[in-house]
Design an enzyme around this catalytic site. Structure first.
Site, short mmCIF file in Angstrom:
data_model
loop_
_atom_site.label_atom_id
_atom_site.label_comp_id
_atom_site.label_asym_id
_atom_site.label_seq_id
_atom_site.Cartn_x
_atom_site.Cartn_y
_atom_site.Cartn_z
N GLN A 137 -82.91 17.94 -52.00
CA GLN A 137 -83.04 17.49 -53.39
C GLN A 137 -84.05 16.36 -53.49
O GLN A 137 -83.84 15.30 -52.91
CB GLN A 137 -81.68 17.04 -53.91
CG GLN A 137 -81.70 16.43 -55.30
CD GLN A 137 -80.31 16.05 -55.77
OE1 GLN A 137 -79.55 16.87 -56.25
NE2 GLN A 137 -79.96 14.77 -55.62
N TYR A 170 -85.12 13.87 -55.78
CA TYR A 170 -84.93 13.11 -57.01
C TYR A 170 -85.35 11.65 -56.83
O TYR A 170 -86.31 11.19 -57.40
CB TYR A 170 -83.45 13.16 -57.44
CG TYR A 170 -83.06 14.40 -58.22
CD1 TYR A 170 -83.84 15.54 -58.20
CD2 TYR A 170 -81.90 14.43 -58.98
CE1 TYR A 170 -83.48 16.67 -58.91
CE2 TYR A 170 -81.53 15.55 -59.70
CZ TYR A 170 -82.32 16.67 -59.67
OH TYR A 170 -81.96 17.78 -60.38
N SER A 227 -81.59 13.88 -48.42
CA SER A 227 -80.68 14.37 -47.39
C SER A 227 -81.21 15.67 -46.78
O SER A 227 -81.57 16.60 -47.50
CB SER A 227 -79.29 14.62 -47.97
OG SER A 227 -78.75 13.44 -48.52
N GLU A 235 -72.44 17.75 -58.70
CA GLU A 235 -72.25 17.07 -57.42
C GLU A 235 -70.79 16.73 -57.18
O GLU A 235 -70.39 16.44 -56.06
CB GLU A 235 -73.08 15.79 -57.36
CG GLU A 235 -74.53 16.03 -57.06
CD GLU A 235 -75.25 14.76 -56.69
OE1 GLU A 235 -75.90 14.74 -55.64
OE2 GLU A 235 -75.17 13.78 -57.45
N SER A 263 -75.18 4.95 -58.64
CA SER A 263 -74.48 3.70 -58.36
C SER A 263 -73.33 3.48 -59.33
O SER A 263 -73.27 4.06 -60.42
CB SER A 263 -75.45 2.52 -58.43
OG SER A 263 -75.84 2.30 -59.77
N GLU A 286 -72.79 0.97 -61.15
CA GLU A 286 -73.28 0.40 -62.41
C GLU A 286 -73.74 1.51 -63.36
O GLU A 286 -73.48 1.47 -64.57
CB GLU A 286 -74.44 -0.57 -62.12
CG GLU A 286 -74.04 -1.85 -61.41
CD GLU A 286 -73.79 -1.66 -59.92
OE1 GLU A 286 -73.29 -2.60 -59.29
OE2 GLU A 286 -74.11 -0.57 -59.39
#
Length: 385
Positions: A119, A121, A155, A239, A364, A366
């Site tokens: 991926q 991104y 990954s 995900e 994250s 946040e």
């Protein structure tokens, strides 16, 4: 609420257990690519794909059946899946946003375990704030695109055959406007360079990916030019869900190891340690019930974010407790650090160090709180530059 599985699910569970017992023999882990092909040959890839669009060589299963397989795989401690990105993220996205030619080209190869994906991104300066990405894709004059930029924390890029990649196709566009999702072959020497990132746990599962005029075909544009943000957000929502329940099986095994260690070291005699163990157990059960409650909650913008917030910090606290119950021995490696392998970690040490990233990767904490605040609670958006 009824969280039980039906007779069909239990039949699939028995079949999965029998297959995993026969194919996960004691000893070294199987070759990752050969293992993907074995899974594909016996129909264990793509159980969750929409049968209405065709089977593409995979067996179909209900949503609860997918949970059964994921849980049994985790319970059997099956090896890490190189095919996860293609099976769990790209394939459902192609079923939802791709065209017939893209589904026919890519889904059978994923179902057979023959083509692996990564991926593309995150970028330096555009991780959780994905809309600020700068990788650009421009027409190449031959019906395709030339892509230039850098991706990071990718990954298994060193193993992947293909990358589904978010790039800016409209020059001068800002934030989430003008982005497109492209399918890019990784075998482009001189145009794509992959550099592994060594983590403090000693492993190198993530990579930097440098693109210098890498080519993608126009027919490998998913969802139409400029619609990449919508496609990407739908993909990110996948995900979590079934994979969250499977992850919890692994968490339960880790918690069991920490509990056993606490008993062996005498740390369990400390009331504060016992309280933390009980709290972690109760929170893990709550996570499972919440995941089952929201399973299949398509279109719910808050469910994936809540799940991520729950398990990320929980796993960090488990790692911290594991080191606490070990005491001073937690700072020592299992091997002679002057020998041939100077840096080795035991499973609990590796778990603790890797868990420090749990509240960052995949969005994250946040960002997850912002999503819940703005999209679920309707709180006004924060001002952006």
């Amino acid at each position: 609420m009824d969280f039980a599985f039906g007779p069909e699910d239990e039949s699939l569970r028995e079949e999965a257990r029998d297959w995993l017992t026969r194919h996960l023999a004691p000893g070294p882990a199987p070759d990752p690519r050969a293992w993907e092909r074995r899974l594909g040959a016996d129909g264990w890839i793509g159980l969750g794909w929409d049968a209405a669009h065709g089977t593409y060589g995979n067996r179909t299963a209900t949503l609860t059946g997918q949970v059964v397989w994921a849980e049994e795989y985790a319970r059997a401690r099956g090896p890490a899946r190189l095919g996860h990105m293609g099976e769990q993220l790209l394939a459902p996205t192609l079923l939802a946003h791709g065209d017939a030619a893209q589904r026919i080209r890519f889904l059978p190869a994923i179902a057979r375990g023959e083509e692996l994906w990564c991926q593309g991104y995150s970028e330096p300066g555009a991780g959780s704030d994905l809309a600020s990405l700068r990788t650009a894709a421009v027409p190449d004059g031959r019906g395709g695109y030339r892509i230039t930029g850098q991706k990071i924390w990718t990954s298994y890029a060193h193993e992947a055959d293909w990358c589904f990649l978010l790039a800016r196709t409209t020059k001068g566009s800002h934030r989430h406007h003008g982005l497109s999702l492209l399918l890019v072959p990784m075998d482009q020497p001189g145009r794509i360079e992959v550099r592994p990132i060594r983590q403090m746990s000693g492993t190198a599962d993530f990579n930097e990916v440098f693109l210098d005029g890498a080519r993608a075909r126009a027919g490998h544009l998913v969802g139409g030019e400029g619609n990449g943000w919508k496609v990407a957000m739908d993909l990110l929502g996948r995900e979590r869900g079934v994979s969250t329940l499977a992850r919890q099986i692994g968490f339960a095994a880790e918690l069991s190891r920490v509990l056993q260690l606490a008993l062996e070291t005498g740390a369990a005699e400390d009331p504060a340690t016992r309280d933390r163990l009980v709290q972690l157990w109760a929170e893990l059960r709550t996570m499972r019930w919440n995941a089952l409650r929201t399973l299949g909650a398509a279109g719910d913008p808050g469910a994936p974010s809540v799940a991520k917030l729950l398990w990320g910090r929980w796993h960090q606290r488990l790692g911290e407790l594991a080191m606490r119950v070990r005491g001073p021995a937690a700072t020592l490696g299992p091997y002679d650090w002057c020998a041939e392998r100077p840096y080795e970690l035991d499973p609990l040490q590796g778990q603790f160090l890797f868990s420090r990233a749990d509240t960052i990767y995949g969005g994250s904490d946040e960002i997850q709180r912002t999503i819940i605040a703005e999209r679920v609670l309707g709180i006004p958006k924060e001002p952006r530059p």
